[in-house]
Design an enzyme around this catalytic site. Structure first.
Site, PDB file in Angstrom:
ATOM      1  N   TYR A  20       0.878  -1.203   0.069  1.00  0.00           N
ATOM      2  CA  TYR A  20       0.032  -0.028  -0.187  1.00  0.00           C
ATOM      3  C   TYR A  20       0.950   1.380  -0.008  1.00  0.00           C
ATOM      4  O   TYR A  20       0.746   2.350   0.885  1.00  0.00           O
ATOM      5  CB  TYR A  20      -1.029   0.023   1.144  1.00  0.00           C
ATOM      6  CG  TYR A  20      -2.066  -1.139   1.066  1.00  0.00           C
ATOM      7  CD1 TYR A  20      -3.480  -0.910   0.438  1.00  0.00           C
ATOM      8  CD2 TYR A  20      -1.705  -2.230   1.456  1.00  0.00           C
ATOM      9  CE1 TYR A  20      -4.314  -1.760   0.420  1.00  0.00           C
ATOM     10  CE2 TYR A  20      -2.786  -3.334   1.457  1.00  0.00           C
ATOM     11  CZ  TYR A  20      -3.944  -2.944   0.881  1.00  0.00           C
ATOM     12  OH  TYR A  20      -5.062  -4.080   0.568  1.00  0.00           O
ATOM     13  N   TYR A 148     -11.407  -7.302   7.589  1.00  0.00           N
ATOM     14  CA  TYR A 148     -10.419  -7.663   6.387  1.00  0.00           C
ATOM     15  C   TYR A 148     -10.216  -8.875   6.129  1.00  0.00           C
ATOM     16  O   TYR A 148     -10.016  -9.724   7.239  1.00  0.00           O
ATOM     17  CB  TYR A 148      -9.197  -6.678   6.861  1.00  0.00           C
ATOM     18  CG  TYR A 148      -8.123  -7.142   5.929  1.00  0.00           C
ATOM     19  CD1 TYR A 148      -7.912  -6.140   4.837  1.00  0.00           C
ATOM     20  CD2 TYR A 148      -6.999  -7.825   6.275  1.00  0.00           C
ATOM     21  CE1 TYR A 148      -7.000  -6.264   3.894  1.00  0.00           C
ATOM     22  CE2 TYR A 148      -5.994  -8.106   5.367  1.00  0.00           C
ATOM     23  CZ  TYR A 148      -6.033  -7.382   4.173  1.00  0.00           C
ATOM     24  OH  TYR A 148      -4.883  -7.657   3.312  1.00  0.00           O
ATOM     25  N   ASP A 253     -12.547 -16.487   9.767  1.00  0.00           N
ATOM     26  CA  ASP A 253     -11.135 -15.968   9.329  1.00  0.00           C
ATOM     27  C   ASP A 253     -10.389 -15.851  10.471  1.00  0.00           C
ATOM     28  O   ASP A 253     -10.435 -14.736  11.078  1.00  0.00           O
ATOM     29  CB  ASP A 253     -11.151 -14.911   8.230  1.00  0.00           C
ATOM     30  CG  ASP A 253     -10.075 -14.260   8.026  1.00  0.00           C
ATOM     31  OD1 ASP A 253      -8.749 -14.862   8.436  1.00  0.00           O
ATOM     32  OD2 ASP A 253      -9.926 -13.621   6.922  1.00  0.00           O
ATOM     33  N   LYS A 282      -0.657 -16.571   8.697  1.00  0.00           N
ATOM     34  CA  LYS A 282       0.275 -15.745   9.550  1.00  0.00           C
ATOM     35  C   LYS A 282       0.952 -16.428  10.480  1.00  0.00           C
ATOM     36  O   LYS A 282       2.120 -16.787  10.338  1.00  0.00           O
ATOM     37  CB  LYS A 282      -0.659 -14.590  10.168  1.00  0.00           C
ATOM     38  CG  LYS A 282      -1.143 -13.504   9.181  1.00  0.00           C
ATOM     39  CD  LYS A 282      -1.541 -12.109   9.841  1.00  0.00           C
ATOM     40  CE  LYS A 282      -1.624 -11.416   8.724  1.00  0.00           C
ATOM     41  NZ  LYS A 282      -2.947 -10.751   8.379  1.00  0.00           N
TER      42      LYS A 282
HETATM   43  C1  PLP Z   1      -3.602 -10.794   6.887  1.00  0.00           C
HETATM   44  C2  PLP Z   1      -4.775 -11.402   6.911  1.00  0.00           C
HETATM   45  C3  PLP Z   1      -5.390 -12.008   5.625  1.00  0.00           C
HETATM   46  C4  PLP Z   1      -4.617 -12.223   4.431  1.00  0.00           C
HETATM   47  O1  PLP Z   1      -3.371 -12.853   4.510  1.00  0.00           O
HETATM   48  P1  PLP Z   1      -2.112 -12.691   3.568  1.00  0.00           P
HETATM   49  O2  PLP Z   1      -0.990 -13.859   4.133  1.00  0.00           O
HETATM   50  O3  PLP Z   1      -1.784 -11.517   3.715  1.00  0.00           O
HETATM   51  O4  PLP Z   1      -2.626 -13.016   2.341  1.00  0.00           O
HETATM   52  C5  PLP Z   1      -6.654 -12.517   5.611  1.00  0.00           C
HETATM   53  N1  PLP Z   1      -7.459 -12.321   6.652  1.00  0.00           N
HETATM   54  C6  PLP Z   1      -7.082 -11.842   7.797  1.00  0.00           C
HETATM   55  C7  PLP Z   1      -8.197 -11.622   8.874  1.00  0.00           C
HETATM   56  C8  PLP Z   1      -5.986 -11.311   7.855  1.00  0.00           C
HETATM   57  O5  PLP Z   1      -5.466 -10.698   9.063  1.00  0.00           O
END
Ligand code: PLP
Length: 438
Positions: A20, A148, A253, A282
């Site tokens: 970004y 997100y 997620d 992550k």
């Molecule tokens: C970071 C994140 C993503 C995306 O993961 P990337 O490895 O950056 O593609 C998706 N959902 C959540 C909640 C995140 O924090």
């Protein structure tokens, strides 16, 4: 030819995109030469404490000998092999562990290469599931505002429409349904139906649009990059109940929250619910390599497999990468050996003691702490270039966005190191020049 520190930075500015950022007016970048424990070593000589865990991921710190050794051992066997028709112990072992430790019912594992791809996979699973049941009209998603879920297109389509700038991509990006963001905080008193506008909005979406909704996708309890808000577990329970009532899948997620960050191993545990599909990423490898996983229930998996395609339609080149899986196995072993729960509890206590008093400050709107996450919401947007430089001068790496100055340190951080981070935060809120007061 790149020779030294200034040449490297100059070349970086000229030719590399950062997340970004603008290619014409890029913010300064800091050159990392080495990293060890919670410290980043900059080329300019500073040793700074990483308050971000490199975006939620480096929970055991950098250059950890146990993880390094596991990686080296796997490199000496093989780093990669295709996953079509072949398999290997690191992937099987990882799948078994994930099934064991995640909320009950999640029994099938798809290994992908990044969080966004894990989200794409989860959405595709939901669509194929509904299609297999003869409900091809259920081809939209419901989500909540301020979310997100990543930067690929399907993931973007369920990010907050304003923060995610959906207008830029209109005509290309899928249009989905958005309920209001949960309004009641994690520690606040729960208010039932009539007076709870977020629940009303959620119920209305289910009622009006359920024939078109394949799944509800959300970040359980912690809305991360979309606003760093912690919401009430009762909201998540209501989501689970509505999904059951309307036969809509629930996708959790947990790419940011997974593996202990919120004080529970998975944030769904705060509400005692299991999703139908779970996304992880992550911290999965302790931040040493890119790897993600999408888990689903046996019911979802068998329904997909009985559908028109007869298979799940996804298979990335680096699926189940052995080196990444071996790294994840080592990181998970360390997580339990280190007693993550005690680590996170101690961090939470210290964050609360040292940061909650800042709430009263004239520049500050709110301070929130959950698990090993602390958020200082300022009244004004911060000037990134100035605040970043000030933090580096104070010996810490903290990267705010908008009005949000937040940390989620490595679990291995010591009391004294964490004190350095919270002291830097306490100092920064006094610096009027870091806030854009307009
Ligand atoms: C970071 C994140 C993503 C995306 O993961 P990337 O490895 O950056 O593609 C998706 N959902 C959540 C909640 C995140 O924090």
């Amino acid at each position: 030819m790149v020779k030294n520190y200034t040449d490297l930075l100059k070349c970086d500015q000229e030719c590399l995109w950062h997340p970004y950022t603008s290619m014409t007016t890029p913010l300064p970048s800091y050159l990392v030469e080495d990293a060890d424990g919670v410290y980043l070593h900059l080329a300019t000589g500073e040793k700074i404490i990483d308050g971000m865990s490199s975006w939620w991921s480096v929970v055991h710190g950098y250059n950890n000998a146990f993880i390094n050794d596991a990686m080296k051992a796997q490199i000496d066997k093989f780093s990669h092999v295709m996953f079509g028709g072949l398999t290997h112990e690191p992937a099987v072992k990882l799948a078994n562990t994930l099934i064991d430790i995640t909320p009950v019912g999640l029994d099938k594992v798809f290994l992908a290469d990044s969080g966004s791809v894990a989200v794409e996979v989860s959405i595709k699973m939901a669509l194929q599931y509904q299609h297999s049941l003869g409900k091809a009209d259920k081809n939209k998603l419901l989500t909540i505002k301020n979310g997100y879920h990543g930067d690929t297109f399907a993931a973007m389509s369920v990010c907050d429409p304003v923060n995610g700038m959906h207008s830029l991509f209109s005509g290309f990006i899928s249009e989905n349904y958005f309920a209001d963001a949960p309004s009641i905080g994690f520690d606040d008193d729960w208010v039932d139906s009539a007076a709870n506008s977020a629940i009303k909005s959620l119920k209305q979406q289910f009622k009006d649009n359920h024939q078109h909704i394949a799944a509800l996708i959300l970040e359980p309890i912690v809305q991360g990059a979309g606003g760093m808000r912690f919401y009430h577990p009762q909201y998540l329970r209501a989501c689970r109940a509505l999904c059951d009532q309307y036969e809509i899948l629930l996708i959790a997620d947990e790419i940011a929250t997974g593996f202990g960050r919120s004080g529970k191993l998975f944030a769904c545990e705060h509400a005692n619910i299991s999703p139908d599909i779970l996304c992880l990423g992550k911290a999965l490898t302790g931040g040493y390599l890119s790897l993600a996983a999408t888990l689903c229930t046996t019911k979802v998996a068998t329904t997909i497999s009985k559908g028109e395609a007869g298979v799940f339609m996804h298979g990335p080149t680096f699926m189940g990468n052995p080196l990444a899986c071996a790294t994840a196995n080592a990181s998970l072993e360390l997580l339990f050996k280190n007693d993550w729960q005690a680590q996170v509890r101690a961090i939470e206590q210290q964050l609360k003691t040292e940061l909650l008093p800042i709430k009263q400050h004239k520049n500050i709107a709110d301070v929130r702490v959950l698990g090993a996450i602390a958020v200082i919401e300022a009244k004004y947007k911060v000037n990134m270039a100035i605040i970043q430089q000030k933090f580096v001068e104070m010996g810490v790496w903290i990267r705010p966005f908008g009005k949000l100055i937040y940390i989620m340190p490595p679990f291995v951080i010591s009391t004294a190191e964490l004190k350095t981070l919270t002291q830097a935060l306490a100092n920064i809120v006094d610096c009027d020049e870091v806030f854009n007061k307009i």
